[in-house]
Every structure is written in structure tokens, then in C-alpha cells.
Write an enzyme that holds these catalytic residues in place. Structure first.
Site, PDB file in Angstrom:
ATOM      1  N   ARG A  15       0.715  -1.029  -0.243  1.00 48.56           N
ATOM      2  CA  ARG A  15       0.113   0.348  -0.299  1.00 48.56           C
ATOM      3  C   ARG A  15       1.073   1.583  -0.310  1.00 48.56           C
ATOM      4  NH1 ARG A  15      -2.936   1.253   6.532  1.00 48.56           N
ATOM      5  NH2 ARG A  15      -1.025  -0.283   7.249  1.00 48.56           N
ATOM      6  N   SER A  42      -5.013   5.062   6.301  1.00 45.77           N
ATOM      7  CA  SER A  42      -4.280   3.614   5.708  1.00 45.77           C
ATOM      8  C   SER A  42      -4.372   3.465   4.743  1.00 45.77           C
ATOM      9  CB  SER A  42      -5.299   3.017   6.979  1.00 45.77           C
ATOM     10  OG  SER A  42      -6.697   2.882   6.356  1.00 45.77           O
ATOM     11  N   GLU A  63     -18.924   4.690  -0.292  1.00 52.06           N
ATOM     12  CA  GLU A  63     -18.147   4.687  -1.608  1.00 52.06           C
ATOM     13  C   GLU A  63     -18.669   3.872  -2.768  1.00 52.06           C
ATOM     14  OE1 GLU A  63     -18.746   2.700   2.094  1.00 52.06           O
ATOM     15  OE2 GLU A  63     -16.420   2.852   2.673  1.00 52.06           O
ATOM     16  N   PHE A  88     -14.343  -3.374   0.443  1.00 47.68           N
ATOM     17  CA  PHE A  88     -15.223  -2.426   0.179  1.00 47.68           C
ATOM     18  C   PHE A  88     -14.678  -1.714  -1.684  1.00 47.68           C
ATOM     19  CE2 PHE A  88     -13.788  -1.276   4.420  1.00 47.68           C
ATOM     20  CZ  PHE A  88     -14.827  -1.490   5.175  1.00 47.68           C
ATOM     21  N   ASP A 122      -8.285  -7.622  12.322  1.00 47.40           N
ATOM     22  CA  ASP A 122      -9.188  -6.504  12.062  1.00 47.40           C
ATOM     23  C   ASP A 122     -10.245  -7.852  11.997  1.00 47.40           C
ATOM     24  OD1 ASP A 122      -8.952  -4.108  12.013  1.00 47.40           O
ATOM     25  OD2 ASP A 122      -8.573  -4.233  10.107  1.00 47.40           O
ATOM     26  N   ARG A 172      -1.999  -4.538   3.241  1.00 49.74           N
ATOM     27  CA  ARG A 172      -1.990  -3.730   4.228  1.00 49.74           C
ATOM     28  C   ARG A 172      -0.713  -3.734   5.453  1.00 49.74           C
ATOM     29  NH1 ARG A 172      -3.428  -2.846  10.137  1.00 49.74           N
ATOM     30  NH2 ARG A 172      -2.085  -3.905  10.798  1.00 49.74           N
TER      31      ARG A 172
END
Ligand code: TPP
Ligand code: MG
Lengths: 316, 277
Positions: A15, A42, A63, A88, A122, A172
């Protein structure tokens, strides 16, 4: 130096590769826009916001709105990158992507962090295990996941340069730096890391470094491995898969459901083009959960050990 | 409804905050800011208002709770642990492999969770479904849902709202944690929400706006709406402070999803022990 000899302990999240490259691209081309949805930090677009505020839009937590808005921007010649999490960017926005981006074939890029099992603690709600498969099923869409920081930068740049919808997926977490800064990548062309004659391993994204480690072990045990980084799963590099059919034994490795991702894409080519046997290593058609990332990989057999033992079974 | 004094509720709200912060600290992961802003309403709902049974979490006639802003589950887990739905010691497993306390609420893993959430904007629709079922089945359970102010930027919230009004869901109460912050900063800068109370009122909700950290006002409001069967869903906008109770977290966007280190944790626990300022 061969990639197999690279020190795999130096790591960066892909990322970050997106975040660093998109600023450069934005400075060179004023038509490049970033659309954020309240997760700029993030998704690593904060430098872009700082340096190119006039090419930035934050629509908040919305979104679907972001996808439609990007389509509108694209009709005026802009090149919008919608930046969000993979779960998403693929699923929440799926119909907007289909109707307003892919159906009219507009030049919108969907750039997603938190791919696969990488948002590990998460939990299952945030782990995108089906995103690449969903988007692979939509006409006109290109689907990409780079293996490391530099290849991601190169692929992001090319995505901006080619016309049409592109889905880019990033990690991530940090992953080993595999390639040098000058290594070249072409969307739709597999990167051949190594040639071999007993077995082919085709991996992508955050599993490529596992495939590299497995390859080293197998080579040490006298098994000759051909290793491909299939960063683009659509369009899949048919030619590269067909070349593997000469060997006839293929293992695919991906941080994605084994249904409809890299493994499936390879199987389609193998079934149509000739004789071969494919073993798919990936998420075992089950949701994730909160756990360390390595534990989640282990629960799905996405490990060096499993690649090695699958390989040995296949060649014996 | 339980008979419990405002004073006792205030003490519980401190215990709730300490429990949530301890979970997040131990996990070194999770969302403290929005857990703390929601602590007072969550305490009043779980310890006074809601008809739930820790011994029988799936009791058909229980009141339902939907944490639409699922990322603040530590504060719900705190309530479930303090109520005895799960052994208190298990709070130390937040976000660990095999824990009932997943990073976002998981109804299959944790007793007392009525619906799995985590993707913003979706929970309220589920609450609407539960409330419609209650009406159709002639049950008198109620449905409570907590949503974020940032979350109200999702269009689906408004789809759920119009449905609640159409189906005259006076058994549904929606609480907005109006802490004015989301991840990237203040809502007013990221995507202004305008007046949320007026928006829900325009949709047909019965509305009220109160100080979300005043246990007196919370209790008074719960008392007011409890037996109102007028065919209208209720929406209470709670003016809150993200991070409420821990001085260095208050009103700071960066405390949305970051765990305190050891020193910060000690300070947080000490400040909380002193009560809300
Ligand atoms: C659909 C969706 N988009 C993005 C996120 C990532 N996310 C988690 S929390 C959050 C901000 C929420 O803000 P708010 O609703 O105001 O909650 P609070 O301030 O109470 O934490 C975002 C964008 C998400 N969980 N779901
Ligand atoms: Mg908020």
C-alpha cells in the site's frame, strides 16, 4: 544477483508503494485524481492530499458514491483512482463498478489496500478473500496484485498509462522486497523469476515470497522449479501458462479464495490448452477471523511447508 | 428495565471504559476513541434499559441491540463481560485467534451479539428487519441501534431510515454517536453531515438531541420514549466527545483506531478512576 538470493527480511507494505507512486504520477499528469473515502491515512494517500489538493476528493464514508463520482470524472478525461480497502472497493462498489465504470468502459482505477488476509486482526469482516474473483468476472476489468513494493509501484504507473478500468490490490502488512527498483513489469505478462523443468509454481501478491522460499528448498533437494509471478490475473498471460504445460505439473499460490482467483484462472487455461495437473494453494473457501496474519495463512495451508510438500507429492 | 440509580450507572460507565481500554491495550489493536464516546449510552442500555438474559442470550423475546458502527465492539464486549454473557477474564483475548471477541462483532462466535457488523452503514437495516419481525410476530421486544455520525455518510443509513418510518417502527430506537469525528478528521471537513437531528426528523422519526455523556439526560430520555407507541421510530442524537474520559484521547482523530502503550494505558486507567470530568 538472482532474485532467489535476495535478502527477504527487508520489508515494506505494498500500500505504501501505491501511496508513493501515485504522488509522482499525479505531479506529472494533472488529470490523475485520487478519490478517498475517509481512510486516506491507512491507504497511504496523505502525501497526495498534501501535495496535490486540487486533484483530490474525499467523499467521506460513501464508497458507492465514490465509484459513481469517479465514473463522472472519467467522462471528462480525468484518470481517477478510487482508494479504499479491498473488501469495500470490490464488493460495496461492485454494482457501481459494473454499471458505471466497466459497462461504459471508463478509465477508472480502483486501488485497494487490505487485500486478502492482511488485515488480520480486524477479523473476517475486513479480509477480502473474494475480491479479485468478483472483479475478474466483469468485462473490461483488469485485475492486478503486485508482489512487493517496487513491482507495485511499476504496476500502478502502468495502470495509469493504459486505458480502461483496473483493479489494483495491495497488502496492509509489510511484505519482503523481492525486486530491485529497476526491474520492469508489464500488465498481463507474467514475471518469470526462474526457469525449471520438474514443476511450475505460479504465485502472486503476498505469496510470491513464500513461493521463492519453497523454490529454494525444492532446488536444494534436486527438484527443478520454474517460478512465475502472475501479478495480473486478468488478462491472464496465457502464453506463460501454456509454456508450463510442457512441464505439466503446476502449483498455484495466492492469498485469495481458491475459487475464482489465480488458481482458477490458471486452471481455465490448462483445461483449454492441453494436459496438465494443477494444485491450488489459497484460502480454502472459508472466511477469515481475527488472528495473526501468519496464523491465518497457516490455517489455509498458504505456507512454505505446504508448497514444498505439495510439490514433492506432485513430482514423485 | 432494571431499577438502577443514575449514580450506579455512572460508576458502571467508568468500569465499562476501563474494561474496553484494557482489552484494547492488551490486544495492542482496536478502536478506543469511538468506544469511549459510546460508553455512557451503552451502559444505560445494557444495565438499565434492555431486556436481555445473560443465561439465555438467544431468548426469543429479548430486546435486540445492533452495533452498526461495529468497530467500537470493545465497549459492547465490556458490557457483555460485565453482565456475565461471557467470563470476565476472556476480555483479555480481544482480536486473538479463537476469541469470541473478534475485531468486529461476530454473532457466530460471541454470545449476546444479535448481528455481525463491521462494514459501516449496514447494521441499521438489520435492526429494521428485526423490528419489523417483532411487529409481525406480535412480540413486544424493542430494537436499539447505535450508529456513528461518520457512518451517516453511507446512503444505506437513509434507506434504512425511510423503511423504519414506512413500517411505523415505534419499537426501534436509533442512537447517533455524534462525536463529530471520523478517521480522516472532523466530519465537518471530511463530509459535512449538517443537522442530523433535523435530517432524521425530516424522514419522519421522533427525535431528540441530548448530551451523550450526561447520564441524567440519557436516563430521562430512555424513560420518555419507553412506552411511546405512536407508530414512529425514535432517533436520539447524542452529542459526545470521541475519547471521552481519557484526556489525551479526547477530540483527537488519531485515537480512532490506535491502542495505548503501557504508559498511556496507566494514565488512562488513573484518569478514568477519577470519574468523568
Ligand atoms: C463501509 C465501510 N467503510 C469504511 C470503513 C472503515 N472505517 C472504520 S471506522 C470508520 C470511521 C467511522 O466514523 P464514525 O461513524 O463517526 O464512528 P466513530 O467516530 O464513532 O468511531 C471508517 C471509515 C468501514 N468499517 N466500513
Ligand atoms: Mg464519529
Amino acid at each position: 544477483m538472482s532474485i532467489l538470493e535476495k535478502d527477504l527480511t527487508v520489508k515494506k507494505a505494498t500500500r505504501q508503494g501505491f501511496g508513493d507512486e501515485i504522488v509522482e504520477i499525479g505531479k506529472e499528469n494533472k488529470d490523475v485524481y485520487v478519490i478517498d473515502v475517509d481512510i486516506a491515512k491507512s491507504c497511504k494517500t496523505t502525501d497526495f492530499i498534501k501535495e496535490l489538493p486540487n486533484q483530490h476528493i474525499n467523499v467521506g464514508i460513501a464508497e458507492q458514491n465514490a465509484a459513481g463520482l469517479a465514473a463522472g470524472l472519467a467522462t471528462t478525461g480525468k484518470i481517477p483512482f478510487v482508494s479504499t480497502y479491498a473488501v469495500f472497493g470490490s464488493l460495496r462498489m461492485a454494482e457501481q463498478i459494473r454499471q458505471e465504470i466497466c459497462y461504459p468502459n471508463l478509465n477508472v482505477k480502483i486501488a485497494c489496500s487490505h487485500g486478502g488476509l492482511t488485515p488480520a486482526n480486524d477479523g473476517g469482516s475486513h479480509q477480502a478473500i473474494e475480491d479479485m474473483g468478483v472483479l475478474r468476472s466483469i468485462p473490461n476489468m483488469t485485475v492486478i496484485m503486485g508482489a512487493d513494493y517496487y513491482s507495485t509501484r511499476k504496476l500502478v504507473r502502468q495502470a495509469a498509462e493504459i486505458y480502461g478500468p483496473v483493479y489494483l490490490r495491495f497488502t496492509r502488512d509489510t511484505v519482503p522486497m523481492i525486486y530491485g527498483e529497476d526491474e520492469e513489469f508489464t500488465i498481463g505478462k507474467a514475471k518469470k523469476i526462474k526457469d525449471g523443468k520438474d514443476l511450475a509454481i505460479i504465485a502472486n501478491g503476498d505469496t510470491v515470497h513464500l513461493a521463492i522460499q519453497a523454490t529454494k528448498q525444492l532446488e536444494n533437494e534436486g527438484i527443478s522449479v520454474k517460478l512465475l509471478d502472475m501479478h495480473t490475473i486478468k488478462p491472464i498471460d496465457r502464453e506463460a501458462v501454456v509454456e508450463c504445460l510442457g512441464i505439466g505439473k503446476i502449483i498455484t499460490v495466492e492469498d485469495h479464495n481458491i475459487l475464482n482467483g489465480l488458481g482458477s484462472a490458471v486452471c481455465e487455461v490448462v483445461a483449454e490448452e492441453g494436459n496438465g495437473i494443477v494444485r491450488r494453494i489459497g484460502v480454502q473457501d472459508q472466511f477469515g477471523q481475527s488472528a495473526p496474519y501468519e496464523k491465518l495463512l497457516e490455517l489455509n495451508g498458504i505456507t512454505v511447508e505446504n508448497i514444498v510438500s505439495t510439490a514433492k507429492n506432485l513430482v514423485k | 428495565m432494571n431499577n438502577i440509580s443514575v449514580q450506579k450507572l455512572k460508576e458502571k460507565a467508568i468500569e465499562m471504559r476501563q474494561t474496553a481500554i484494557t482489552m484494547i491495550h492488551k490486544a495492542q489493536s482496536g478502536h478506543p476513541g469511538g468506544s469511549l464516546s459510546a460508553a455512557d449510552i451503552m451502559t444505560a442500555l445494557y444495565f438499565k434499559e434492555m431486556k436481555v438474559d445473560p443465561e439465555n442470550p438467544n431468548w426469543e423475546d429479548r430486546d435486540r441491540f445492533v452495533l452498526s458502527k461495529g468497530h467500537v465492539c470493545p465497549i459492547q464486549y465490556a458490557a457483555l463481560a460485565l453482565k456475565g454473557f461471557v467470563p470476565y477474564e476472556t476480555i483479555y483475548t480481544l482480536r486473538e485467534y479463537g476469541s469470541p471477541f473478534q475485531g468486529h462483532p461476530d454473532m457466530k462466535k460471541c454470545p449476546g451479539i444479535d448481528i455481525s457488523t463491521g462494514s459501516l452503514g449496514q447494521g441499521l437495516s438489520c435492526g429494521v428487519g428485526m423490528a419489523i419481525a417483532g411487529k409481525r410476530d406480535g412480540k413486544d421486544y424493542r430494537v436499539f441501534s447505535l450508529i456513528g455520525d461518520g457512518e451517516c455518510q453511507e446512503g444505506q443509513i437513509w434507506e434504512a431510515a425511510q423503511t423504519a418510518v414506512k413500517y411505523q417502527l415505534d419499537n426501534l430506537a436509533v442512537f447517533v454517536d455524534n462525536n463529530r469525528l471520523q478517521i480522516d478528521g472532523f466530519c465537518d471537513e471530511i463530509m459535512p453531515l449538517q443537522d442530523l437531528e433535523n435530517k432524521f426528523a425530516a424522514f419522519g422519526f421522533e427525535t431528540k438531541r441530548i448530551d451523550g455523556h450526561s447520564m441524567e439526560q440519557i436516563v430521562e430520555t430512555l424513560d420518555e420514549i419507553r412506552d411511546v407507541k405512536n407508530g414512529r421510530p425514535k432517533c436520539i442524537v447524542l452529542d459526545t466527545v470521541k475519547g471521552k474520559g481519557v484526556s489525551y484521547m479526547e477530540d483527537i482523530a488519531d485515537w480512532h483506531g490506535v491502542a495505548p502503550n503501557n504508559e498511556e494505558y496507566q494514565q488512562a486507567m488513573a484518569e478514568l478512576a477519577g470519574g468523568l470530568k
